[in-house]
Design a protein around this motif. Structure first.
Motif, PDB file in Angstrom:
ATOM      1  N   THR A  99      26.055  36.890   2.326  1.00  0.00           N
ATOM      2  CA  THR A  99      25.066  35.609   3.042  1.00  0.00           C
ATOM      3  C   THR A  99      23.964  35.189   2.063  1.00  0.00           C
ATOM      4  O   THR A  99      23.099  36.866   3.224  1.00  0.00           O
ATOM      5  CB  THR A  99      25.801  35.922   4.296  1.00  0.00           C
ATOM      6  N   THR A 123      20.477  33.838   2.873  1.00  0.00           N
ATOM      7  CA  THR A 123      19.203  32.936   3.448  1.00  0.00           C
ATOM      8  C   THR A 123      18.016  32.785   3.159  1.00  0.00           C
ATOM      9  O   THR A 123      17.818  33.757   2.503  1.00  0.00           O
ATOM     10  CB  THR A 123      19.286  33.751   5.223  1.00  0.00           C
ATOM     11  N   THR A 178      21.447  28.543   2.985  1.00  0.00           N
ATOM     12  CA  THR A 178      21.814  29.255   2.907  1.00  0.00           C
ATOM     13  C   THR A 178      22.100  29.324   1.786  1.00  0.00           C
ATOM     14  O   THR A 178      23.070  27.587   1.217  1.00  0.00           O
ATOM     15  CB  THR A 178      22.622  29.789   3.769  1.00  0.00           C
ATOM     16  N   SER A 184      26.205  30.977   0.126  1.00  0.00           N
ATOM     17  CA  SER A 184      27.415  32.075   0.652  1.00  0.00           C
ATOM     18  C   SER A 184      27.766  32.092  -0.687  1.00  0.00           C
ATOM     19  O   SER A 184      28.508  31.641  -2.128  1.00  0.00           O
ATOM     20  CB  SER A 184      27.730  31.375   1.838  1.00  0.00           C
TER      21      SER A 184
END
Length: 251
Positions: free
Chosen positions: A81, A83, A92, A94
């Motif tokens: 992840t 950010t 974000t 992913s």
């Protein structure tokens, strides 16, 4: 996209369809269960219609092959992840790693969050799917974070109280910065970090023409929490991310 630091591009353009986070969560559930539940069909018609229009599910709300290809890596192996934030705008990225490839769900990139882009983009903005080779993950993340080959202007290690760092990252600061930070303090900051499913964490600042910094948070109990900064070049950023790929493939 090439799989080496020399090939990192400053702009990231995912090639897959767009979904919002709620729609992606529904898509995951459809993948696990073979289709939506009864309540989903009643209460989530808007999300189902959007997934159908994106070509990810068919008219019976079953996952198409074009949708399954993005879901096969989710839950299959390590995950990252990433950010990032620029002032009050957050985003974000992913990544889910599978057998030789990674599924990407990308929110707005660093370049899209900077001045001139749509202000106030939040985590629930439309995101786009993509598929990359595992070896391309470091270049993908660097491109999303706007990592360019710029020499860092920070001369050496520095430290800031955590509160002061947070205020600077959010743009809530007045006057000149602490001694030694100079051009870095005045530059625009895209603050981003990487957290992996096996517990690894890396933090960076993309300060545009002022270069890049790595950062970490420490609290020795005497002075309170502080953020420690260190200059870093773009190639080193890429190599650290490549190390995470290698360590994840070995677990």
């Amino acid at each position: 996209m090439s799989a080496g630091p020399a090939g990192v591009e400053p702009l990231y353009a995912p090639t897959g369809p767009g979904v919002d986070p709620a729609g992606f969560g529904l898509l995951e559930r459809i993948h696990r269960r073979g289709g939506p539940g009864l309540l989903d069909r009643v209460r989530r018609r808007r999300e189902l219609l959007a997934l159908h229009e994106a070509g990810l599910i068919d008219g019976r709300s079953r996952l198409r092959a074009s949708g399954a290809r993005y879901l096969d890596n989710v839950g299959a192996g390590p995950a990252w992840t990433v950010t990032g934030r620029y002032l009050d705008s957050h985003s974000t990225l992913s990544l889910w790693f599978g057998d030789g490839g990674a599924t990407v769900l990308a929110g707005p990139s660093a370049e899209e969050l900077r001045p001139g882009a749509v202000p106030g983009i939040a985590d629930d903005a439309m995101q786009r799917l993509d598929l990359v080779r595992s070896s391309e993950a470091p270049s993908t993340v660097c491109a999303w974070a706007g990592v360019r080959p710029v020499a860092p202007l920070l001369a050496g290690p520095a430290a800031l109280p955590l509160d002061e760092f947070e205020a600077r990252a959010a743009g809530r600061h007045d006057g000149p910065g602490p001694e030694g930070l100079g051009a870095l303090w005045e530059a625009p900051w895209f603050v981003w970090d990487v957290a992996t499913s096996d517990g690894a964490m890396l933090g960076f600042i993309n300060a545009g023409r002022a270069g890049h910094c790595a950062f970490g948070v420490a609290d020795d109990g005497s002075r309170g929490a502080e953020v420690r900064l260190a200059p870093i070049d773009s190639g080193r950023v890429w190599r650290l991310l490549a190390g995470l790929v290698r360590s994840g493939s070995e677990t």
